[in-house]
Enzyme design. Structure first.
Site, PDB file in Angstrom:
ATOM      1  N   VAL A  79     -62.546 -15.805  33.803  1.00  0.00           N
ATOM      2  CA  VAL A  79     -63.438 -14.908  34.546  1.00  0.00           C
ATOM      3  C   VAL A  79     -62.960 -14.703  35.979  1.00  0.00           C
ATOM      4  CG1 VAL A  79     -65.471 -15.429  33.146  1.00  0.00           C
ATOM      5  CG2 VAL A  79     -65.002 -16.799  35.203  1.00  0.00           C
ATOM      6  N   TYR A 171     -71.170 -25.197  44.704  1.00  0.00           N
ATOM      7  CA  TYR A 171     -71.938 -24.911  43.492  1.00  0.00           C
ATOM      8  C   TYR A 171     -73.283 -24.290  43.852  1.00  0.00           C
ATOM      9  CZ  TYR A 171     -74.418 -25.713  39.091  1.00  0.00           C
ATOM     10  OH  TYR A 171     -75.151 -25.547  37.936  1.00  0.00           O
ATOM     11  N   VAL A 204     -79.548 -29.501  31.651  1.00  0.00           N
ATOM     12  CA  VAL A 204     -79.469 -29.151  30.231  1.00  0.00           C
ATOM     13  C   VAL A 204     -78.463 -30.092  29.569  1.00  0.00           C
ATOM     14  CG1 VAL A 204     -79.049 -27.319  28.551  1.00  0.00           C
ATOM     15  CG2 VAL A 204     -79.953 -26.740  30.822  1.00  0.00           C
TER      16      VAL A 204
END
Length: 275
Positions: A79, A171, A204
């Site tokens: 990406v 981040y 997650v």
């Protein structure tokens, strides 16, 4: 042929699809009837201290999507490299002939990596999403059928949670930047009936979180602080599952959410609300 479902006849472009959340998005959207264009780096980035996805992981996603009854085109793409990403997308467009859904999921957590981590976090987590949306826009506009774009963000995109390390700060900065990116694209693409939203999970259970390095980093962060950060959710659940996030994405890209755009949706068991 994709199974009948609310997304029958649709095509979804998903980045970071080799495993974790990306795989969950691919399988869920396939189960809802969409065919899938899946991309992943399938290589390691030096500043990332845990293993990234591999070709074997991406091939496992391919099998799961096919088992769900959908078709899939899977390609290696970075990406950070817009030409690479556009070429991979074009392969899928040549196969399926259209594009309706984008899930910009690719992301990394280069914690304890110093300035290299900062640059890689910005390049992958922010610039990579910009490249993903820009690669998809021309086709979606030319089709004239509208569509839905979901940027997979983080609870860190809504609160100032980070350690002092440059990679950790990068981040959180990148995830905050995604909120602005989402809001701009929601306005720019609204005249074309293309909706743009972001989803913000707390922790997650994916290989990005559930690995030895990240677990140790979190433990060290708590041990070194005189007032350890409260990393817990409000609801009594320690960690979310990838399917929890995929369920939210499936709803956002469906006609049930046809008038929802420009929204930052926490799927976080109340993590952000506690702060």
């Amino acid at each position: 042929m994709a199974p009948a479902g609310p997304l029958k006849g649709k095509v979804a472009f998903i980045t970071g699809a080799a495993r974790g959340q990306g795989r969950a998005h691919a399988v869920r959207l396939a189960s809802d009837g969409a065919n899938v264009i899946a991309v992943d780096l399938c290589e390691q980035i030096a500043s990332v201290r845990y293993p990234l996805g591999s070709w074997d992981d991406l091939n496992a996603t391919v099998k799961l999507v096919k088992d769900a009854g959908a078709r899939i085109v899977a390609k290696q793409a970075d990406v950070r490299n817009r030409a690479s990403l556009s070429a991979a997308l074009q392969t899928g467009l040549d196969e399926f002939g259209r594009l309706d859904i984008v899930v910009a999921n690719a992301g990394i957590g280069p914690m304890q990596a110093g300035t290299d981590g900062w640059h890689d976090a910005i390049d992958v987590n922010l610039t990579g999403v910009f490249h993903t949306v820009e690669a998809a826009i021309p086709t979606m506009i030319d089709q004239g059928d509208g569509g839905s774009i979901v940027l997979i963000n983080s609870a860190a995109g809504l609160v100032g949670a980070a350690s002092a390390d440059a990679g950790s700060i990068g981040y959180t900065a990148a995830k905050h930047g995604l909120v602005g990116l989402m809001r701009v694209y929601a306005n720019l693409l609204a005249p074309h009936s293309i909706r743009v939203n972001s989803v913000h999970p707390s922790g997650v259970d994916t290989p990005m979180i559930n690995n030895e390095f990240t677990r140790q980093w979190l433990a060290d962060l708590a041990a070194e602080s005189t007032s350890p950060p409260d990393m817990g959710n409000a609801l009594p659940v320690q960690v979310l599952q990838p399917t929890d996030i995929a369920n939210a994405v499936a709803w956002l890209v469906s006609d049930q959410a046809r008038y929802i755009t420009g929204v930052s949706l926490p799927v976080d068991a109340g993590y952000v609300n506690k702060r």
